[in-house]
Enzyme design. Structure first.
Site, PDB file in Angstrom:
ATOM      1  N   GLU A 225       1.679  -0.527  -4.998  1.00 28.69           N
ATOM      2  CA  GLU A 225       0.666   0.727  -5.362  1.00 28.69           C
ATOM      3  C   GLU A 225       1.744   1.907  -5.552  1.00 28.69           C
ATOM      4  O   GLU A 225       1.934   2.396  -4.422  1.00 28.69           O
ATOM      5  CB  GLU A 225      -0.568   0.816  -4.465  1.00 28.69           C
ATOM      6  CG  GLU A 225      -1.447   1.859  -4.876  1.00 28.69           C
ATOM      7  CD  GLU A 225      -2.158   2.513  -3.536  1.00 28.69           C
ATOM      8  OE1 GLU A 225      -3.093   3.050  -3.768  1.00 28.69           O
ATOM      9  OE2 GLU A 225      -1.439   2.681  -2.354  1.00 28.69           O
TER      10      GLU A 225
ATOM     11  N   ASP B 292       0.805  -1.040   0.032  1.00 27.52           N
ATOM     12  CA  ASP B 292       0.059  -0.043   0.138  1.00 27.52           C
ATOM     13  C   ASP B 292       0.850   1.197  -0.109  1.00 27.52           C
ATOM     14  O   ASP B 292       1.809   1.288   0.689  1.00 27.52           O
ATOM     15  CB  ASP B 292      -0.799  -0.196   1.110  1.00 27.52           C
ATOM     16  CG  ASP B 292      -2.016   1.035   1.421  1.00 27.52           C
ATOM     17  OD1 ASP B 292      -2.707   1.041   0.546  1.00 27.52           O
ATOM     18  OD2 ASP B 292      -2.065   1.903   2.128  1.00 27.52           O
TER      19      ASP B 292
HETATM   20  C1  NOJ Z   1      -4.545   2.898  -0.897  1.00 26.11           C
HETATM   21  C2  NOJ Z   1      -5.834   1.815  -0.419  1.00 26.11           C
HETATM   22  O1  NOJ Z   1      -5.988   1.436  -1.752  1.00 26.11           O
HETATM   23  C3  NOJ Z   1      -6.784   2.861   0.167  1.00 26.11           C
HETATM   24  O2  NOJ Z   1      -8.046   2.049   0.125  1.00 26.11           O
HETATM   25  C4  NOJ Z   1      -6.491   3.466   1.104  1.00 26.11           C
HETATM   26  O3  NOJ Z   1      -7.299   4.211   1.675  1.00 26.11           O
HETATM   27  C5  NOJ Z   1      -4.957   4.084   0.971  1.00 26.11           C
HETATM   28  N1  NOJ Z   1      -4.299   3.283   0.425  1.00 26.11           N
HETATM   29  C6  NOJ Z   1      -4.496   4.526   2.586  1.00 26.11           C
HETATM   30  O4  NOJ Z   1      -4.186   3.356   3.120  1.00 26.11           O
END
Ligand code: NOJ
Length: 551
Positions: free
Chosen positions: A279, A214
């Site tokens: 991500e 993440d």
């Molecule tokens: C990306 C995640 O996919 C999302 O759902 C989340 O709110 C943010 N990162 C913060 O962790």
């Protein structure tokens, strides 16, 4: 529990290489996938009960969104214990069962690791707050107020307002790129680095095959906490994501030191053959590519497409530039749990389904490890909410944004109560889906999107050149058309609104998959294909091949 050994570490399609080469992943948004307990919240036993379906669909890996203990301010992305299962989602035994059954079906399991921030309830943060002179304080980012008072700099939270909240007791602010309840960790602190090495090891010991990372672009922050340059005005009531985009994120995101962290993680994960998939929200393709250099992350999501409406020219330009910057390192995705579903973004109804399948078909031939988001294979539009908001982003911003609820409604399994998701009322209040949008309804209808996606996955498996052979673009005269050759495969994605013809340069092509009917090959040579509007065709060729032609 099945543990894959080095000898079994061929690609999921049986080809040599790491398991994710040639694999297709599937994102399970655990809260909304399947609920075994009847409390209305998805759980791990529910996921296990649906693994057969994923195996039938033909995906190779499952990414589970966070199921850890969490107060739930950001639906699980605020973790209060990284090495446990929230009671609301099950138990560690449930997790072990899930891994073992997935492995028995040949499916890999990836978990979501959230290293940018913890929950405000994590014991590290509680201790950091309680004892400003103690050893846990420096695990987080603290700063004194600006000289005239107020937050230390101009950084904003993605979710609205400043990225800083005052801790009254100590007089210092803590940093949070998301909610105040998600304090950012200080990745310059070696203890934080050591702790996450141990967390990765802990999950690998439980049999996981990889990690979705993440906010991989966010970990390290500017050491001097300098202001970000502002590029557009921020006005009251603005969508928080637009406010965030009004700054160039020079100092709070995408710092070069992030890649060092993933080099270290790679040393931890590569010997265990676990995949690191980030991500990564970096501003330019070359910046993205840095994260997937050899020895850092294995893959990074292509997230830009999830921000787009129907804009084929922009989409295809971005795809081509991104592909060429990192030909093997990109996980192509059209959607996830943070964005409106592509069918909705692309015009809704049959039009949206047609366009989504055309783009997915292209994405599944670009290499890397593409992912589908639960329900994408059903051609689902966003769910219709009955009342109020659930996403903290909308709640916090008094409805200034519609937030992410529409893509998070329950997976529609059948037409029984709550679409077979749960015996109890789902955590999110949405309209039921009609039978033709459910798994059961579509399994019974050979013409349904579900069968088209399944066929596409089967074609990819049958023809490894769709992801393995070197990719060569075929120049097309219309910027809304992308054409490529890779080995014995050619692909033409015609995202324009009229039929297009592309010369493939050699005779003997046959259609292996078309996202819509109506593709024609000119016989007897079969070297030119005519593709209807908003359709992608995958062609195969067993004969000797010449260089590609020009459209
Ligand atoms: C990306 C995640 O996919 C999302 O759902 C989340 O709110 C943010 N990162 C913060 O962790």
């Amino acid at each position: 529990m099945t543990t894959y050994t080095t000898e079994t570490q061929t690609g999921s399609t049986g080809q040599p290489g790491p398991w994710w080469r040639g694999a297709v992943g599937y994102e399970v948004y655990v809260r909304s996938f399947a609920d075994s307990s009847g409390d209305g919240l998805g759980d791990l036993a529910g996921v296990t009960s649906r693994l057969e379906y994923l195996s039938w669909l033909g995906v190779d890996a499952v990414w589970l969104t966070p199921f850890y203990p969490s107060p739930g301010h950001d639906h699980g992305y605020d973790v209060s214990d990284y090495c446990a299962v929230s009671r609301r989602h099950g138990t560690l035994e449930d997790f072990d069962t899930l891994v073992s059954e997935a492995h028995g079906l040949g499916l890999r399991v990836m978990v979501d690791i959230v290293p940018n921030h913890t929950s405000i309830e994590h014991q590290w943060f509680a201790s950091a707050r309680r004892d400003p002179g103690g050893p846990d304080r420096d695990r987080f980012l603290w700063a004194d107020p600006a000289p005239g008072g107020g937050p230390p700099n101009n950084w904003l939270s993605h979710f609205g307002g400043p990225a800083w909240t005052l801790d009254e007791a100590s007089g210092q602010y803590w940093c949070h790129l998301f909610l105040p309840e998600q304090p950012d960790l200080n990745w310059r602190n070696p203890r934080v680095r050591d702790d996450f090495d141990a967390i990765l090891e802990w999950w690998m010991d439980r049999g996981v095959d990889g990690f979705r990372v993440d906010v991989a672009h966010g970990l390290v922050k500017d050491v001097q906490l300098r202001d970000n340059p502002q590029i557009a005005p921020v006005v009251a009531g603005m969508d928080p994501f637009d406010a965030f985009d009004s700054f160039e994120h020079r100092h709070d995101m995408d710092q070069s030191e992030n890649v060092e962290i993933f080099r270290r993680w790679s040393q931890v994960c590569a010997p265990r053959r676990a995949m690191l998939l980030g991500e990564v929200n970096a501003p330019w393709p070359d910046r993205m590519a840095r994260y997937v250099q050899a020895g850092a992350l294995d893959q990074a999501f292509f997230l830009q497409s999830a921000f787009l409406g129907w804009d084929p020219e922009t989409l295809l330009t971005m795809v081509r530039v991104m592909h060429d910057a990192a030909p093997h390192g990109i996980s192509w995705v059209l959607s996830n749990h943070d964005r409106s579903r592509p069918v909705t973004r692309f015009g809704g109804g049959d039009v949206g389904v047609r366009r989504s399948l055309a783009v997915s078909t292209l994405f599944l031939t670009l290499g890397g490890t593409p992912f589908l988001y639960q329900g994408e294979e059903l051609g689902l539009p966003d769910g219709a909410l009955r009342a109020g908001f659930h996403d903290p982003v909308s709640v916090r911003n008094a409805g200034a944004t519609h937030g992410r609820d529409g893509c998070r409604t329950p997976m529609p399994w059948d037409s029984s109560t709550h679409n077979g998701f749960s015996a109890g009322a789902p955590w999110i209040d949405a309209e039921s889906r009609p039978p033709e949008q459910t798994v059961a309804g579509q399994r019974a209808d050979p013409g349904a999107p579900l069968h088209r996606y399944r066929d596409l996955l089967a074609v990819r498996r049958r023809h490894p050149d769709t992801w393995r052979a070197p990719l060569e673009w075929i120049e097309a005269s219309d910027p809304r058309v992308a054409a490529l050759r890779r080995g014995t495969i050619a692909v033409v994605a015609n995202l324009s609104e009229r039929t297009t013809s592309v010369r493939l340069g050699s005779p003997g092509w046959q259609a292996a998959f078309a996202s819509q009917p109506g593709c024609r090959l000119d016989s007897p040579a079969n070297d030119t294909v005519s593709v209807p509007a908003e359709t992608t065709v995958v062609l195969s060729n067993d004969g000797p091949l010449a260089a590609p032609g020009v459209a």
